[in-house]
Design a protein around this motif. Structure first.
Motif, PDB file in Angstrom:
ATOM      1  N   ALA A   1      13.749 -16.489   0.939  1.00  0.00           N
ATOM      2  CA  ALA A   1      12.396 -16.157   1.366  1.00  0.00           C
ATOM      3  C   ALA A   1      12.323 -14.739   1.914  1.00  0.00           C
ATOM      4  O   ALA A   1      13.332 -14.144   2.308  1.00  0.00           O
ATOM      5  CB  ALA A   1      11.928 -17.154   2.427  1.00  0.00           C
ATOM      6  N   LEU A   2      11.101 -14.215   1.935  1.00  0.00           N
ATOM      7  CA  LEU A   2      10.852 -12.872   2.445  1.00  0.00           C
ATOM      8  C   LEU A   2       9.479 -12.867   3.102  1.00  0.00           C
ATOM      9  O   LEU A   2       8.537 -13.473   2.582  1.00  0.00           O
ATOM     10  CB  LEU A   2      10.901 -11.853   1.307  1.00  0.00           C
ATOM     11  N   ASN A   3       9.365 -12.178   4.239  1.00  0.00           N
ATOM     12  CA  ASN A   3       8.095 -12.094   4.953  1.00  0.00           C
ATOM     13  C   ASN A   3       7.462 -10.718   4.747  1.00  0.00           C
ATOM     14  O   ASN A   3       8.131  -9.694   4.892  1.00  0.00           O
ATOM     15  CB  ASN A   3       8.312 -12.345   6.451  1.00  0.00           C
ATOM     16  N   ILE A   4       6.181 -10.708   4.401  1.00  0.00           N
ATOM     17  CA  ILE A   4       5.442  -9.461   4.186  1.00  0.00           C
ATOM     18  C   ILE A   4       4.505  -9.228   5.366  1.00  0.00           C
ATOM     19  O   ILE A   4       3.681 -10.083   5.696  1.00  0.00           O
ATOM     20  CB  ILE A   4       4.650  -9.520   2.868  1.00  0.00           C
ATOM     21  N   PHE A   5       4.620  -8.059   5.983  1.00  0.00           N
ATOM     22  CA  PHE A   5       3.778  -7.722   7.124  1.00  0.00           C
ATOM     23  C   PHE A   5       2.452  -7.100   6.707  1.00  0.00           C
ATOM     24  O   PHE A   5       1.444  -7.261   7.403  1.00  0.00           O
ATOM     25  CB  PHE A   5       4.504  -6.731   8.052  1.00  0.00           C
ATOM     26  N   VAL A   6       2.445  -6.346   5.610  1.00  0.00           N
ATOM     27  CA  VAL A   6       1.270  -5.550   5.255  1.00  0.00           C
ATOM     28  C   VAL A   6       0.919  -5.727   3.787  1.00  0.00           C
ATOM     29  O   VAL A   6       1.787  -5.624   2.914  1.00  0.00           O
ATOM     30  CB  VAL A   6       1.511  -4.043   5.544  1.00  0.00           C
ATOM     31  N   VAL A   7      -0.356  -5.976   3.511  1.00  0.00           N
ATOM     32  CA  VAL A   7      -0.892  -5.988   2.155  1.00  0.00           C
ATOM     33  C   VAL A   7      -1.886  -4.838   2.057  1.00  0.00           C
ATOM     34  O   VAL A   7      -2.842  -4.769   2.829  1.00  0.00           O
ATOM     35  CB  VAL A   7      -1.586  -7.323   1.828  1.00  0.00           C
ATOM     36  N   GLY A   8      -1.646  -3.928   1.119  1.00  0.00           N
ATOM     37  CA  GLY A   8      -2.497  -2.742   1.022  1.00  0.00           C
ATOM     38  C   GLY A   8      -1.836  -1.526   1.637  1.00  0.00           C
ATOM     39  O   GLY A   8      -0.614  -1.482   1.766  1.00  0.00           O
ATOM     40  N   GLU A   9      -2.630  -0.575   2.050  1.00  0.00           N
ATOM     41  CA  GLU A   9      -2.091   0.684   2.566  1.00  0.00           C
ATOM     42  C   GLU A   9      -2.546   1.002   3.980  1.00  0.00           C
ATOM     43  O   GLU A   9      -2.429   2.147   4.432  1.00  0.00           O
ATOM     44  CB  GLU A   9      -2.453   1.820   1.609  1.00  0.00           C
ATOM     45  N   GLN A  10      -3.051   0.007   4.688  1.00  0.00           N
ATOM     46  CA  GLN A  10      -3.452   0.179   6.086  1.00  0.00           C
ATOM     47  C   GLN A  10      -2.695  -0.823   6.947  1.00  0.00           C
ATOM     48  O   GLN A  10      -2.688  -2.020   6.642  1.00  0.00           O
ATOM     49  CB  GLN A  10      -4.958  -0.032   6.248  1.00  0.00           C
ATOM     50  N   VAL A  11      -2.064  -0.322   8.004  1.00  0.00           N
ATOM     51  CA  VAL A  11      -1.336  -1.187   8.929  1.00  0.00           C
ATOM     52  C   VAL A  11      -2.191  -1.396  10.174  1.00  0.00           C
ATOM     53  O   VAL A  11      -2.464  -0.433  10.895  1.00  0.00           O
ATOM     54  CB  VAL A  11       0.023  -0.577   9.325  1.00  0.00           C
ATOM     55  N   PRO A  12      -2.646  -2.611  10.443  1.00  0.00           N
ATOM     56  CA  PRO A  12      -3.410  -2.852  11.677  1.00  0.00           C
ATOM     57  C   PRO A  12      -2.613  -2.395  12.901  1.00  0.00           C
ATOM     58  O   PRO A  12      -1.382  -2.532  12.923  1.00  0.00           O
ATOM     59  CB  PRO A  12      -3.609  -4.375  11.675  1.00  0.00           C
ATOM     60  N   PRO A  13      -3.289  -1.857  13.922  1.00  0.00           N
ATOM     61  CA  PRO A  13      -2.586  -1.312  15.090  1.00  0.00           C
ATOM     62  C   PRO A  13      -1.598  -2.285  15.726  1.00  0.00           C
ATOM     63  O   PRO A  13      -0.493  -1.892  16.109  1.00  0.00           O
ATOM     64  CB  PRO A  13      -3.727  -0.963  16.047  1.00  0.00           C
ATOM     65  N   TRP A  14      -1.970  -3.552  15.845  1.00  0.00           N
ATOM     66  CA  TRP A  14      -1.068  -4.493  16.512  1.00  0.00           C
ATOM     67  C   TRP A  14       0.172  -4.770  15.670  1.00  0.00           C
ATOM     68  O   TRP A  14       1.256  -5.002  16.210  1.00  0.00           O
ATOM     69  CB  TRP A  14      -1.792  -5.783  16.868  1.00  0.00           C
ATOM     70  N   ILE A  15       0.038  -4.719  14.339  1.00  0.00           N
ATOM     71  CA  ILE A  15       1.223  -4.884  13.486  1.00  0.00           C
ATOM     72  C   ILE A  15       2.097  -3.634  13.567  1.00  0.00           C
ATOM     73  O   ILE A  15       3.320  -3.721  13.644  1.00  0.00           O
ATOM     74  CB  ILE A  15       0.815  -5.174  12.030  1.00  0.00           C
ATOM     75  N   ARG A  16       1.445  -2.470  13.591  1.00  0.00           N
ATOM     76  CA  ARG A  16       2.222  -1.225  13.728  1.00  0.00           C
ATOM     77  C   ARG A  16       3.001  -1.231  15.036  1.00  0.00           C
ATOM     78  O   ARG A  16       4.154  -0.804  15.093  1.00  0.00           O
ATOM     79  CB  ARG A  16       1.297  -0.017  13.660  1.00  0.00           C
ATOM     80  N   GLY A  17       2.383  -1.733  16.102  1.00  0.00           N
ATOM     81  CA  GLY A  17       3.085  -1.800  17.382  1.00  0.00           C
ATOM     82  C   GLY A  17       4.298  -2.707  17.321  1.00  0.00           C
ATOM     83  O   GLY A  17       5.311  -2.463  17.985  1.00  0.00           O
ATOM     84  N   PHE A  18       4.221  -3.749  16.494  1.00  0.00           N
ATOM     85  CA  PHE A  18       5.329  -4.702  16.377  1.00  0.00           C
ATOM     86  C   PHE A  18       6.449  -4.152  15.508  1.00  0.00           C
ATOM     87  O   PHE A  18       7.631  -4.245  15.868  1.00  0.00           O
ATOM     88  CB  PHE A  18       4.817  -6.025  15.810  1.00  0.00           C
ATOM     89  N   ILE A  19       6.092  -3.567  14.348  1.00  0.00           N
ATOM     90  CA  ILE A  19       7.138  -3.118  13.425  1.00  0.00           C
ATOM     91  C   ILE A  19       7.593  -1.686  13.706  1.00  0.00           C
ATOM     92  O   ILE A  19       8.659  -1.272  13.250  1.00  0.00           O
ATOM     93  CB  ILE A  19       6.699  -3.258  11.955  1.00  0.00           C
ATOM     94  N   GLY A  20       6.772  -0.915  14.432  1.00  0.00           N
ATOM     95  CA  GLY A  20       7.188   0.405  14.884  1.00  0.00           C
ATOM     96  C   GLY A  20       7.046   1.544  13.899  1.00  0.00           C
ATOM     97  O   GLY A  20       7.498   2.654  14.181  1.00  0.00           O
ATOM     98  N   VAL A  21       6.419   1.310  12.736  1.00  0.00           N
ATOM     99  CA  VAL A  21       6.243   2.376  11.757  1.00  0.00           C
ATOM    100  C   VAL A  21       4.858   2.264  11.124  1.00  0.00           C
ATOM    101  O   VAL A  21       4.222   1.206  11.157  1.00  0.00           O
ATOM    102  CB  VAL A  21       7.316   2.349  10.646  1.00  0.00           C
ATOM    103  N   ASP A  22       4.404   3.378  10.528  1.00  0.00           N
ATOM    104  CA  ASP A  22       3.097   3.377   9.873  1.00  0.00           C
ATOM    105  C   ASP A  22       3.243   3.115   8.378  1.00  0.00           C
ATOM    106  O   ASP A  22       4.355   3.005   7.846  1.00  0.00           O
ATOM    107  CB  ASP A  22       2.366   4.701  10.125  1.00  0.00           C
TER     108      ASP A  22
END
Length: 272
Positions: A195-216
């Motif tokens: 299995a694999l987990n995807i954090f982002v679909v598309g080309e915009q990272v929501p601020p709270w996800i960016r805060g969690f993963i640490g990159v844009d």
């Protein structure tokens, strides 16, 4: 390697209350997701209550922990909760286990539990699986292990039904392929699901996800990160098929923020 059919999960928390949570569960089932997965954190409702409610509000949707963090329960307590969920959901529960993030040290202290060394936390995962197998008797709670390091990959390959490739967000495809091979080697002839987990679909990272993963998004794209998927529906479907071909990944989960955006891929690829 033999190709397994695709299935898909959505990762969400019951942080906005019961009505919103049940709406999410029903929508996930309506869109064809296999599983609703719930994170484990003292700042969120416990997955045990949230997943039991989600299963009761749906008819076929599977539910799972993503993941029970070993520092937040004893191995026996985690197994008790897991087996209980298997019973009350009619066998629709999937137990996800992990060693927990370093930030959980304080949360473990709040519960009066030791955070433990890396080996101790891995041992707790192994013991939890053993307890679950004993409690299940003739039944079988599917166990998923989020495996980030070599020892975790070896344990997961040996004991889990599902293994989530849990490298860093900038882990390369080549490195991930090596991790997958380690897991398959540890599994021997056992049939496992990757299995694999995807954090982002598309080309915009929501601020709270960016805060969690640490990159844009730009950094994820530059490094060809496997935690992002983008482009047209055709392009994204081709990318998932490529990941299955190269890594053996057939179970893909996506952050709940993108449940609608990812849905066309669920409809298109589930079971294929």
């Amino acid at each position: 390697m033999a190709k397994k059919p695709f299935r898909f999960g959505v990762v969400a928390a019951a942080s906005e209350g019961g009505a919103k949570w049940l709406q999410t569960a029903r929508r996930a089932e309506e869109l064809g997701y296999s599983t609703l997965l719930c994170p484990d954190n003292l700042n969120l409702p416990t997955p045990t209550a949230a997943l039991a409610a989600a299963a009761a509000a749906t008819s076929e949707l599977r539910v799972g922990s993503f993941v029970f963090a070993s520092p937040l329960r004893t191995a026996r307590a985690a197994a008790w909760e897991a087996h209980s969920l298997t019973v009350v959901t009619g066998g629709r529960f999937e137990l996800g286990l992990g060693t927990g993030l370093p930030t959980m040290r304080q949360q473990a202290e709040e519960l009066g539990l030791p955070y433990g060394s890396g080996q101790e936390r891995l041992d707790a995962i192994s013991e939890t699986i053993d307890h679950v197998r004993r409690l299940d008797g003739d039944g079988h709670t599917p166990v998923m292990v989020a495996a980030g390091g070599p020892k975790a990959r070896k344990l997961a390959g040996a004991k889990a039904d599902v293994v989530t490739l849990a490298g860093g967000v900038l882990t390369t495809r080549e490195e991930m392929a090596g991790y997958a091979e380690e897991i398959r080697a540890a599994a021997g002839g056992r049939d496992i699901e990757l299995a694999l987990n995807i954090f982002v679909v598309g080309e915009q990272v929501p601020p709270w996800i960016r805060g969690f993963i640490g990159v844009d998004a730009e950094t994820l794209i530059e490094h060809d990160s496997l935690t992002i998927i983008r482009g047209s529906a055709d392009a994204m479907a081709e990318e998932l098929e490529r990941r299955r071909e190269e890594l053996g990944v057939s179970y893909v989960s996506v952050n709940g923020a993108f449940i609608e955006e990812f849905a066309p891929l669920v409809e298109r690829l589930t079971g294929k």
